[in-house]
Design a protein around this motif. Structure first.
Motif, PDB file in Angstrom:
ATOM      1  N   SER A 123       0.838  -1.205   0.000  1.00  0.00           N
ATOM      2  CA  SER A 123       0.000   0.000   0.000  1.00  0.00           C
ATOM      3  C   SER A 123       0.873   1.256   0.000  1.00  0.00           C
ATOM      4  O   SER A 123       0.616   2.201  -0.744  1.00  0.00           O
ATOM      5  CB  SER A 123      -0.945  -0.005   1.203  1.00  0.00           C
ATOM      6  OG  SER A 123      -0.195  -0.038   2.418  1.00  0.00           O
ATOM      7  N   SER A 128      -1.702   1.430  -8.264  1.00  0.00           N
ATOM      8  CA  SER A 128      -2.575   0.637  -7.404  1.00  0.00           C
ATOM      9  C   SER A 128      -1.753  -0.445  -6.727  1.00  0.00           C
ATOM     10  O   SER A 128      -0.664  -0.819  -7.198  1.00  0.00           O
ATOM     11  CB  SER A 128      -3.702   0.006  -8.223  1.00  0.00           C
ATOM     12  OG  SER A 128      -3.153  -0.925  -9.155  1.00  0.00           O
ATOM     13  N   GLN A 129      -2.284  -0.982  -5.605  1.00  0.00           N
ATOM     14  CA  GLN A 129      -1.590  -2.062  -4.910  1.00  0.00           C
ATOM     15  C   GLN A 129      -1.444  -3.278  -5.814  1.00  0.00           C
ATOM     16  O   GLN A 129      -0.421  -3.969  -5.801  1.00  0.00           O
ATOM     17  CB  GLN A 129      -2.340  -2.453  -3.634  1.00  0.00           C
ATOM     18  CG  GLN A 129      -2.205  -1.446  -2.522  1.00  0.00           C
ATOM     19  CD  GLN A 129      -2.887  -1.931  -1.247  1.00  0.00           C
ATOM     20  OE1 GLN A 129      -3.841  -1.312  -0.793  1.00  0.00           O
ATOM     21  NE2 GLN A 129      -2.410  -3.009  -0.674  1.00  0.00           N
TER      22      GLN A 129
END
Length: 302
Positions: A25, A34-35
C-alpha cells in the motif's frame, strides 16, 4: 542459443519502493499506482528472475537476501536516472596560470589555495616556466593568465601593471651591512656578491650602476632566479641585489632586506591575451591577488 535478457524499469521501481516502504500500500502511494499493479510487478520480477524476493512477516513483506543483492546492483541505474532527471551540473571553470619560479613557488601557491577555498567551484592549473615562456604560452593560448617581472611587449599580449618596487640588497642577518639603513653602490666594492645570470636584463643594468661609481664586487655565485639568489645570501655566501617582490613576502623573517640606492626599478605584470575579453575567472583571480597581497616596505600597488 541463449535467451535474450530483457529488463523492466517499472518492476525495478516496484522492488525498490517496496523494500523502502515495507508494504504494497505504501509502495503504491509512493509510485502513484494501485496495490495490485505493485504486486503484479513483483510477481513478474520473481517469475522472470526465478527468485523469491519477498516473504510475508506478519503484516509486512520482508525482502530476502536475493532482493537485497538485486537492489544493490540497481543502484547505478537509479543514480544515472537521478542525474538525467535532475538539474544540469554546473561546468567547473578552469583557470590556467603560468608564472616563473620566483612568483610561483610559495607566493602564488598560497594565493591559489586561498582563492580555491573561497571559490570551490573553480579549478586552477599552475605551470612554472621562465618569463620568456610565460609570454609565449599566453600568445599560443595555452594559458589564461600569466605573471612576470620582465617587460616583454609582444603583439597579442597585454601587460597589466600589478606591483612596482625598487632594488634591494638581501643578506643574512649576521652580514656586516645588515645594520645599515641603505646600501650604496660604492659599498659593494670588494664585497662578496651573488649575481643573477647574464640572461637577465637586470644583470647588465646592475653592472652599469656599479661601473658608474667604480665599484667592483667579488662575484662568488650566480643564480637564475631571485628566489635562489636570496637563498644563497641567506646561507652566508654574500649579498645579492634583487627585486624584493614577491621574495620579501615569504623571506622577511630569515633574510635582511635593505634599500639599494640606485635607479633600478621593477614592475610586476599580469599577462593576458590582447584579443577578446579576459575570462571572468582570470579577472576574479587578479582581484583576489590585488586584495590579498600583503603590504611590505619595498613594493607598492601599481
Amino acid at each position: 542459443m541463449a535467451t535474450k535478457t530483457w529488463h523492466s524499469l517499472p518492476e525495478y521501481q516496484a522492488l525498490r519502493a517496496l523494500m523502502e516502504s515495507g508494504t504494497t500500500s505504501k509502495a503504491a502511494i509512493r509510485l502513484g499506482l494501485s496495490q495490485s499493479a505493485v504486486s503484479r510487478s513483483i510477481a513478474n520480477l520473481e517469475a522472470r528472475t526465478g527468485r523469491i524476493l519477498f516473504e510475508r512477516d506478519g503484516g509486512r513483506l520482508r525482502p530476502t537476501n536475493e532482493a537485497a543483492q538485486l537492489n544493490r546492483r540497481l543502484d547505478p541505474l537509479f543514480e544515472a536516472l537521478d542525474r538525467i532527471d535532475g538539474p544540469p551540473e554546473a561546468a567547473q571553470e578552469t583557470l590556467r596560470i603560468v608564472a616563473p619560479p620566483t612568483y610561483a613557488h610559495r607566493f602564488l601557491v598560497h594565493h591559489i589555495a586561498t582563492f580555491l577555498k573561497t571559490n570551490p567551484h573553480f579549478y586552477v592549473s599552475l605551470e612554472v616556466s621562465p618569463s620568456e615562456d610565460v609570454i609565449r604560452g599566453i600568445l599560443e593560448e595555452r594559458f589564461d593568465l600569466g605573471l612576470t617581472g620582465v617587460e616583454l611587449s609582444r603583439d597579442g599580449v597585454k601587460l597589466t601593471p600589478y606591483r612596482t618596487s625598487s632594488a634591494v640588497c638581501a643578506m643574512a642577518s649576521d652580514h656586516a651591512f645588515a645594520s645599515r639603513e641603505t646600501i650604496q653602490p660604492e659599498d659593494l666594492d670588494g664585497q662578496a656578491l651573488i649575481a643573477l645570470t647574464h640572461r637577465h636584463a637586470r644583470r647588465a643594468q646592475l653592472e652599469k650602476v656599479l661601473h658608474g661609481c667604480r665599484s667592483t664586487p667579488h662575484i662568488v655565485a650566480e643564480a637564475s632566479t631571485s628566489f635562489a639568489a636570496v637563498d644563497l645570501a641567506k646561507e652566508g655566501l654574500g649579498l645579492t641585489i634583487v627585486n624584493p617582490f614577491p621574495v620579501v613576502q615569504y623571506r622577511a623573517n630569515d633574510v635582511v632586506f635593505r634599500p639599494f640606492a640606485s635607479q633600478i626599478e621593477y614592475r610586476s605584470y599580469f599577462v593576458t591575451p590582447d584579443h577578446g575579453p579576459t575570462p571572468s575567472i582570470a579577472r576574479a583571480f587578479m582581484r583576489h591577488l590585488r586584495l590579498h597581497t600583503a603590504t611590505d616596505p619595498f613594493s607598492q600597488k601599481a
